[in-house]
Design an enzyme around this catalytic site. Structure first.
Site, PDB file in Angstrom:
ATOM      1  N   ARG A   1      -6.566  73.377 -40.876  1.00 27.04           N
ATOM      2  CA  ARG A   1      -5.490  73.257 -42.267  1.00 27.04           C
ATOM      3  C   ARG A   1      -5.290  71.924 -42.643  1.00 27.04           C
ATOM      4  O   ARG A   1      -5.158  71.003 -42.098  1.00 27.04           O
ATOM      5  CB  ARG A   1      -4.314  74.467 -42.069  1.00 27.04           C
ATOM      6  CG  ARG A   1      -3.661  73.976 -40.939  1.00 27.04           C
ATOM      7  CD  ARG A   1      -2.522  75.174 -40.600  1.00 27.04           C
ATOM      8  NE  ARG A   1      -1.683  74.704 -39.277  1.00 27.04           N
ATOM      9  CZ  ARG A   1      -0.869  75.807 -38.766  1.00 27.04           C
ATOM     10  NH1 ARG A   1      -0.656  76.867 -39.410  1.00 27.04           N
ATOM     11  NH2 ARG A   1      -0.135  75.292 -37.874  1.00 27.04           N
TER      12      ARG A   1
ATOM     13  N   ARG B   1      -2.620  93.698 -46.139  1.00 29.02           N
ATOM     14  CA  ARG B   1      -1.672  94.343 -47.199  1.00 29.02           C
ATOM     15  C   ARG B   1      -2.567  94.900 -48.331  1.00 29.02           C
ATOM     16  O   ARG B   1      -3.571  94.362 -48.358  1.00 29.02           O
ATOM     17  CB  ARG B   1      -0.739  93.460 -48.017  1.00 29.02           C
ATOM     18  CG  ARG B   1       0.135  92.969 -46.793  1.00 29.02           C
ATOM     19  CD  ARG B   1       1.480  92.608 -47.450  1.00 29.02           C
ATOM     20  NE  ARG B   1       2.549  92.050 -46.533  1.00 29.02           N
ATOM     21  CZ  ARG B   1       2.784  90.875 -46.437  1.00 29.02           C
ATOM     22  NH1 ARG B   1       2.094  89.994 -47.064  1.00 29.02           N
ATOM     23  NH2 ARG B   1       3.409  90.232 -45.509  1.00 29.02           N
TER      24      ARG B   1
ATOM     25  N   GLU C   1      -5.100  68.825 -39.867  1.00 29.42           N
ATOM     26  CA  GLU C   1      -4.717  69.497 -38.414  1.00 29.42           C
ATOM     27  C   GLU C   1      -5.812  69.782 -37.565  1.00 29.42           C
ATOM     28  O   GLU C   1      -6.711  70.696 -37.993  1.00 29.42           O
ATOM     29  CB  GLU C   1      -3.857  70.447 -38.618  1.00 29.42           C
ATOM     30  CG  GLU C   1      -2.941  70.941 -37.396  1.00 29.42           C
ATOM     31  CD  GLU C   1      -2.088  71.957 -37.713  1.00 29.42           C
ATOM     32  OE1 GLU C   1      -1.098  71.971 -38.748  1.00 29.42           O
ATOM     33  OE2 GLU C   1      -1.820  73.174 -36.874  1.00 29.42           O
TER      34      GLU C   1
ATOM     35  N   TYR D   1       2.861  82.588 -26.414  1.00 36.44           N
ATOM     36  CA  TYR D   1       2.932  82.083 -27.993  1.00 36.44           C
ATOM     37  C   TYR D   1       4.247  82.733 -28.998  1.00 36.44           C
ATOM     38  O   TYR D   1       3.994  83.673 -29.522  1.00 36.44           O
ATOM     39  CB  TYR D   1       1.689  82.686 -28.545  1.00 36.44           C
ATOM     40  CG  TYR D   1       1.318  82.375 -30.066  1.00 36.44           C
ATOM     41  CD1 TYR D   1       1.620  81.135 -30.594  1.00 36.44           C
ATOM     42  CD2 TYR D   1       0.120  82.774 -30.008  1.00 36.44           C
ATOM     43  CE1 TYR D   1       1.510  80.844 -31.724  1.00 36.44           C
ATOM     44  CE2 TYR D   1      -0.835  82.352 -31.751  1.00 36.44           C
ATOM     45  CZ  TYR D   1       0.186  81.297 -32.560  1.00 36.44           C
ATOM     46  OH  TYR D   1      -0.449  80.816 -33.588  1.00 36.44           O
TER      47      TYR D   1
ATOM     48  N   ARG E   1      -3.893  74.467 -25.961  1.00 36.38           N
ATOM     49  CA  ARG E   1      -4.423  73.567 -27.241  1.00 36.38           C
ATOM     50  C   ARG E   1      -3.384  72.553 -27.671  1.00 36.38           C
ATOM     51  O   ARG E   1      -2.188  73.111 -27.496  1.00 36.38           O
ATOM     52  CB  ARG E   1      -4.987  74.445 -28.330  1.00 36.38           C
ATOM     53  CG  ARG E   1      -5.988  75.628 -27.882  1.00 36.38           C
ATOM     54  CD  ARG E   1      -7.225  75.221 -27.478  1.00 36.38           C
ATOM     55  NE  ARG E   1      -7.849  74.540 -28.654  1.00 36.38           N
ATOM     56  CZ  ARG E   1      -9.250  73.893 -28.688  1.00 36.38           C
ATOM     57  NH1 ARG E   1      -9.812  73.901 -27.353  1.00 36.38           N
ATOM     58  NH2 ARG E   1      -9.760  73.569 -29.801  1.00 36.38           N
TER      59      ARG E   1
ATOM     60  N   ASP F   1       7.334  82.495 -31.286  1.00 37.52           N
ATOM     61  CA  ASP F   1       7.799  81.818 -32.395  1.00 37.52           C
ATOM     62  C   ASP F   1       9.217  81.390 -32.290  1.00 37.52           C
ATOM     63  O   ASP F   1       9.903  81.882 -31.307  1.00 37.52           O
ATOM     64  CB  ASP F   1       7.917  82.922 -33.680  1.00 37.52           C
ATOM     65  CG  ASP F   1       6.396  82.977 -34.147  1.00 37.52           C
ATOM     66  OD1 ASP F   1       5.715  82.231 -33.854  1.00 37.52           O
ATOM     67  OD2 ASP F   1       6.316  84.273 -34.395  1.00 37.52           O
TER      68      ASP F   1
ATOM     69  N   ARG G   1      -0.446  88.741 -35.205  1.00 39.72           N
ATOM     70  CA  ARG G   1       0.468  88.115 -35.842  1.00 39.72           C
ATOM     71  C   ARG G   1       0.575  88.082 -37.279  1.00 39.72           C
ATOM     72  O   ARG G   1       1.449  87.902 -38.035  1.00 39.72           O
ATOM     73  CB  ARG G   1       0.429  86.510 -35.389  1.00 39.72           C
ATOM     74  CG  ARG G   1       0.842  86.465 -33.958  1.00 39.72           C
ATOM     75  CD  ARG G   1       0.287  84.893 -33.632  1.00 39.72           C
ATOM     76  NE  ARG G   1       1.043  84.256 -34.540  1.00 39.72           N
ATOM     77  CZ  ARG G   1       2.303  83.546 -34.315  1.00 39.72           C
ATOM     78  NH1 ARG G   1       2.713  83.905 -33.282  1.00 39.72           N
ATOM     79  NH2 ARG G   1       2.629  82.411 -35.120  1.00 39.72           N
TER      80      ARG G   1
HETATM   81  N1  UDP Z   1      -6.120  82.789 -38.077  1.00 35.39           N
HETATM   82  C1  UDP Z   1      -7.461  82.556 -38.793  1.00 35.39           C
HETATM   83  N2  UDP Z   1      -7.494  82.437 -39.939  1.00 35.39           N
HETATM   84  C2  UDP Z   1      -6.405  82.082 -40.884  1.00 35.39           C
HETATM   85  C3  UDP Z   1      -5.178  81.964 -40.264  1.00 35.39           C
HETATM   86  C4  UDP Z   1      -5.117  82.387 -38.868  1.00 35.39           C
HETATM   87  O1  UDP Z   1      -8.357  83.040 -38.085  1.00 35.39           O
HETATM   88  O2  UDP Z   1      -6.659  81.754 -41.922  1.00 35.39           O
HETATM   89  C5  UDP Z   1      -6.014  83.179 -36.816  1.00 35.39           C
HETATM   90  C6  UDP Z   1      -6.015  82.153 -35.926  1.00 35.39           C
HETATM   91  O3  UDP Z   1      -6.842  82.640 -34.629  1.00 35.39           O
HETATM   92  C7  UDP Z   1      -4.792  81.780 -35.612  1.00 35.39           C
HETATM   93  C8  UDP Z   1      -3.927  83.143 -35.504  1.00 35.39           C
HETATM   94  O4  UDP Z   1      -4.768  83.868 -36.536  1.00 35.39           O
HETATM   95  O5  UDP Z   1      -4.443  81.000 -34.358  1.00 35.39           O
HETATM   96  C9  UDP Z   1      -2.555  83.129 -35.890  1.00 35.39           C
HETATM   97  O6  UDP Z   1      -2.286  82.455 -37.141  1.00 35.39           O
HETATM   98  P1  UDP Z   1      -0.803  81.649 -37.395  1.00 35.39           P
HETATM   99  O7  UDP Z   1      -1.122  81.440 -38.842  1.00 35.39           O
HETATM  100  O8  UDP Z   1       0.189  82.550 -36.956  1.00 35.39           O
HETATM  101  O9  UDP Z   1      -0.957  80.451 -36.316  1.00 35.39           O
HETATM  102  P2  UDP Z   1      -0.001  79.266 -36.051  1.00 35.39           P
HETATM  103  O10 UDP Z   1       0.658  79.037 -37.706  1.00 35.39           O
HETATM  104  O11 UDP Z   1       0.951  79.619 -35.288  1.00 35.39           O
HETATM  105  O12 UDP Z   1      -0.708  78.174 -36.011  1.00 35.39           O
END
Ligand code: UDP
Length: 357
Positions: A253, A151, A274, A322, A223, A324, A147
């Site tokens: 986060r 870069r 969160e 999962y 979850r 979007d 996902r």
């Molecule tokens: N992830 C991570 N560190 C980060 C951000 C994301 O390990 O700082 C991993 C984590 O397993 C997460 C997945 O990447 O569930 C997908 O991240 P995304 O930001 O797409 O999650 P969402 O916003 O859908 O919760």
């Protein structure tokens, strides 16, 4: 005629937004939702119901006592390794760190090690993923990491999609506008049970697939999230989303909701810490886990669903994927078109627009 039933007191499901009474800030009540898509048709569709403001998701990560840029980009690499590398040099550095023996990554950890090597993986992904998913990254599918972009320039846009934005007055007015049609009745505060299906010509069910069957084969793992709300004055963290990948803090986060609407001005600020945990009966399911055991259970529920008539399972919960927002909308449109075609030709409507197993 279409009747929409929702057990909650509002439309829009987990995209629901509302004004915080204390600060006036527009809050993403069930966690951050940023609209991004490559699908021009879906973008046109949502824009026909509301005004979208330009919004770019720029996420930061507080790791090992420093603040870094995400997704992993040239700035992150230079910050992390204390270097001043140019794109080709950074690519060479990361290629040198990546585990080249993993030609066909089988899980999240292998995907990370083959892409970015151990240091960046451990700093940014390992702990976050353990907290977010409650299991080892070796147990999770590689697709979860896919996902996120990697870069070798300074582009810190979290998404790589062509269209991105935020509905000016929030998602709930947008969904209400979609449902504002003489052929549609919205009934809030109304729980739907499987037995109620008899009263309808066809049901599009967006609740959990296993829930349709009373979870009689077992529960599909999800979850859930707990949000710890707090208030601040002015600007608390300077950005909408700050990730905390370290295991030294229990949350994943912090979101500062006023930054999701940068065109508004508010003195007060409302934030959510969160926390992710296993979803128990009665909790709100957010993320389908899809480990090997769930995959097996899913296959069994899907086979059963496919033998049904009169119901089509849609959305993140209905198909246990999962998804979007944009994909969910596209699949809902596909389901609606399939239904019209099936009805016109007197054929049964399938249980899934897209097979989730
Ligand atoms: N992830 C991570 N560190 C980060 C951000 C994301 O390990 O700082 C991993 C984590 O397993 C997460 C997945 O990447 O569930 C997908 O991240 P995304 O930001 O797409 O999650 P969402 O916003 O859908 O919760």
């Amino acid at each position: 005629m279409v009747t929409i039933l929702d057990e909650r007191p509002h439309a829009a499901g987990n995209c629901h937004t509302e004004r915080d009474a204390e600060t006036g800030v527009l809050v993403h009540v069930y966690g951050p939702h940023i609209f991004h898509t490559d699908d021009a048709g879906v973008w046109e569709y949502v824009n026909s119901f509301t005004t979208f403001k330009p919004y770019m998701n720029r996420v930061k990560s507080t790791a090992q006592g420093q603040v870094f840029s995400l997704p992993v980009n040239l700035h992150t690499i230079n910050q992390f390794f204390g270097t001043t590398l140019r794109p080709d040099e950074a690519r060479a550095l990361i290629t040198g760190k990546a585990d080249k023996s993993l030609t066909d990554p089988q899980n999240f950890e292998e995907q990370a090690l083959s892409m970015i090597g151990p240091e960046l993986y451990e700093a940014f992904f390992k702990g976050y993923t353990q907290k977010q998913w409650g299991c080892e990254p070796t147990d999770l599918p590689a697709s979860i990491l896919k996902r996120l972009p990697l870069r070798f320039n300074y582009d810190d846009n979290y998404f790589f999609h062509k269209y991105q934005g935020m509905p000016e007055s929030g998602y709930t007015p947008m969904v209400e506008a979609i449902l504002d049609h003489p052929g549609i009745t919205l009934r809030l505060n109304t729980r739907f049970e499987r037995a109620d299906a008899a009263g309808f010509g066809h049901v599009f069910y967006s609740g959990p697939l296993d829930g349709w069957y009373g979870c009689d084969l077992g529960r599909l793992g999800y979850r859930t999230l707990d949000f710890e709300r707090f208030i601040a004055e002015g600007d608390y963290q300077g950005c909408a989303v700050m990730n905390y990948p370290g295991l030294d803090v229990p949350f994943t986060r912090i979101t500062e909701h006023k930054h999701f609407s940068p065109w508004e001005n508010h003195h007060g600020s409302v934030l959510y810490r969160e926390f992710s945990r296993a979803c128990e009966p009665g909790d709100i399911p957010y993320y389908p886990i899809r480990l090997a055991a769930e995959q097996e259970l899913l296959t069994a529920y899907v086979a059963r669903a496919q033998a049904e008539s009169g119901v089509t399972f849609v959305g993140r919960l209905g198909t246990y994927r999962y998804l979007d927002m944009d994909v969910t909308i596209r699949e809902a449109m596909t389901a609606a078109e399939m239904f019209l075609t099936a009805t016109a030709s007197n054929k049964p409507m399938p249980a899934f627009a897209v097979n989730p197993a």
